[in-house]
Design an enzyme around this catalytic site. Sequence first.
Site, PDB file in Angstrom:
ATOM      1  N   CYS A   1       0.853  -1.175   0.000  1.00  0.00           N
ATOM      2  CA  CYS A   1       0.000   0.000   0.000  1.00  0.00           C
ATOM      3  C   CYS A   1       0.891   1.227   0.000  1.00  0.00           C
ATOM      4  CB  CYS A   1      -0.896   0.032   1.242  1.00  0.00           C
ATOM      5  SG  CYS A   1      -2.086  -1.323   1.344  1.00  0.00           S
TER       6      CYS A   1
ATOM      7  N   GLY B   1      -0.431   0.153  -5.066  1.00  0.00           N
ATOM      8  CA  GLY B   1      -1.767  -0.382  -4.848  1.00  0.00           C
ATOM      9  C   GLY B   1      -2.751   0.190  -5.839  1.00  0.00           C
TER      10      GLY B   1
ATOM     11  N   ASN C   1       0.263   1.123   5.899  1.00  0.00           N
ATOM     12  CA  ASN C   1       0.957   0.244   4.966  1.00  0.00           C
ATOM     13  C   ASN C   1       1.612  -0.858   5.779  1.00  0.00           C
ATOM     14  OD1 ASN C   1       2.503  -0.953   2.944  1.00  0.00           O
ATOM     15  ND2 ASN C   1       4.141   0.556   3.129  1.00  0.00           N
ATOM     16  N   GLY C   2       1.288  -2.099   5.469  1.00  0.00           N
ATOM     17  CA  GLY C   2       1.898  -3.210   6.182  1.00  0.00           C
ATOM     18  C   GLY C   2       0.876  -4.233   6.621  1.00  0.00           C
TER      19      GLY C   2
ATOM     20  N   TYR D   1      11.684  -4.957  -6.304  1.00  0.00           N
ATOM     21  CA  TYR D   1      10.488  -4.864  -7.154  1.00  0.00           C
ATOM     22  C   TYR D   1       9.534  -3.729  -6.810  1.00  0.00           C
ATOM     23  CZ  TYR D   1       5.979  -6.292  -9.204  1.00  0.00           C
ATOM     24  OH  TYR D   1       4.802  -6.308  -9.862  1.00  0.00           O
TER      25      TYR D   1
END
Length: 463
Positions: free
Chosen positions: A15, A43, A117-118, A257
Amino acid sequence: MYDKLFEDDKMHEECGIVGVFSQNPDITSQLVYYGLFALQHRGQESAGIAINTGGKIEYHKDMGLVSDVLKKDVIDRLSGGISIGHVRYSTSGGSEKENAQPLVVRYKKGKLAFAHNGNLVNADSMREILEDDGVIFQTSIDTEVVANMVARNSNGNIVKSIKNVMEIIKGAFAFVVMTEKELIGVRDHFGLRPLCLGKRLDGYLLASESCAINAMGGEFIRDIEPGEIVIINENGVESIKSKKYAQRKSCMFEYVYFARPDSNIDGINVYQARYNAGKMLAKEAPVKADLVFSVPDSGTPAAIGYSQELGIPFGLGLIKNRYAKRTFIEPNQELREQGVKTKLSVLNEIVKEKIVVIIDDSIVRGTTTRQIVQMVKDSGAKEVHVRIASPPVTHSCFFGIDTPFRQYLIGATKTIEEIKDFIKADSIHYLSLDGLVNSTNSNQGFCLACLNGDYPMEVPKFE
């Protein structure tokens, strides 16, 4: 959640979060838009914004891309000095509108807005405790668990409550939290998820990646330290450092990535790390070839490094259709295979009668790689050699990256020789773990759990 993951051959984005504290309330929502747009790669399922409008928190969120959700009329009507935003790929909770963020909650002192995020590894147990205590949840995301814990234990001091909750929750997290007066940024003790601080003439910025700071017209100041809380208000920026020792474990796949190549995370330039990985790969597994090309786009910096290290021409062997749908949404195998051809096409005249090297950043399931190799061979390539700029993915991630159960990871179920036979390449080589770490030119610690199974904390055992 896992059904769709089995149909794609990449780790999925996590995210992206942004926060703005500005003395110019007329541009705050626009800045959030620009920041989220720069983080769209993290996202693509949902997007949202929450903003402080005259002491009250208003929000708008929905399923879709940033440009679809935060249209001009939404941005124009949201004005205020503090705002946070979120783009989501679901890692906790389903892909549904009610799980979109930011999450806005009401408590006895007013409202709070959270963007996360996570992923928390103990969210389910904490949710169960809260439910036993009478708490009713509106979503299935672990962000709501944290929001409830912070609100219930605040006693008028949100920062102190956040600090206490940080000692209870386990997992990977970067939060931006908005109160009616402050913007707060939080990073987990291991630094698994990224978060950075920027500055504009009219205020301060928080974002998952430095590329978003740039997109919002800001100057990058620094990364938030692992375990750190930063509080931004009219008095400036206050930092509360954690006294709890934990060895830094930045997620290696940010550099492999996830992150945009123009970002810098924890002092490491993402493009340079990927370029170095390609050079390392060339030293470990050279090929006498006519052409090097990448699986676009994340494999391109490594392909350039590989090409330049060996003096082999770099070219465009594959063209990416940026408007094609993701392969995992197709309903059956035949259409999924056609989906790869919709997303990627081979430049026949470039690869015909040549020995080629295809560079990619990683392989998860191997199905897409196999189809790409076959497409290149069908276009007349004499030999197709595959080089991967990271080690085999052998373990699932529980910290906010969607990976399948281990039995679906080709690196966990097949030997290198078996992978070569499965994808029907003439040869394959994965970058060594040491080569990957050395490509960062950094002595800091990294989370390599998906590559070696060494998790920085206890994780679920249902692989």
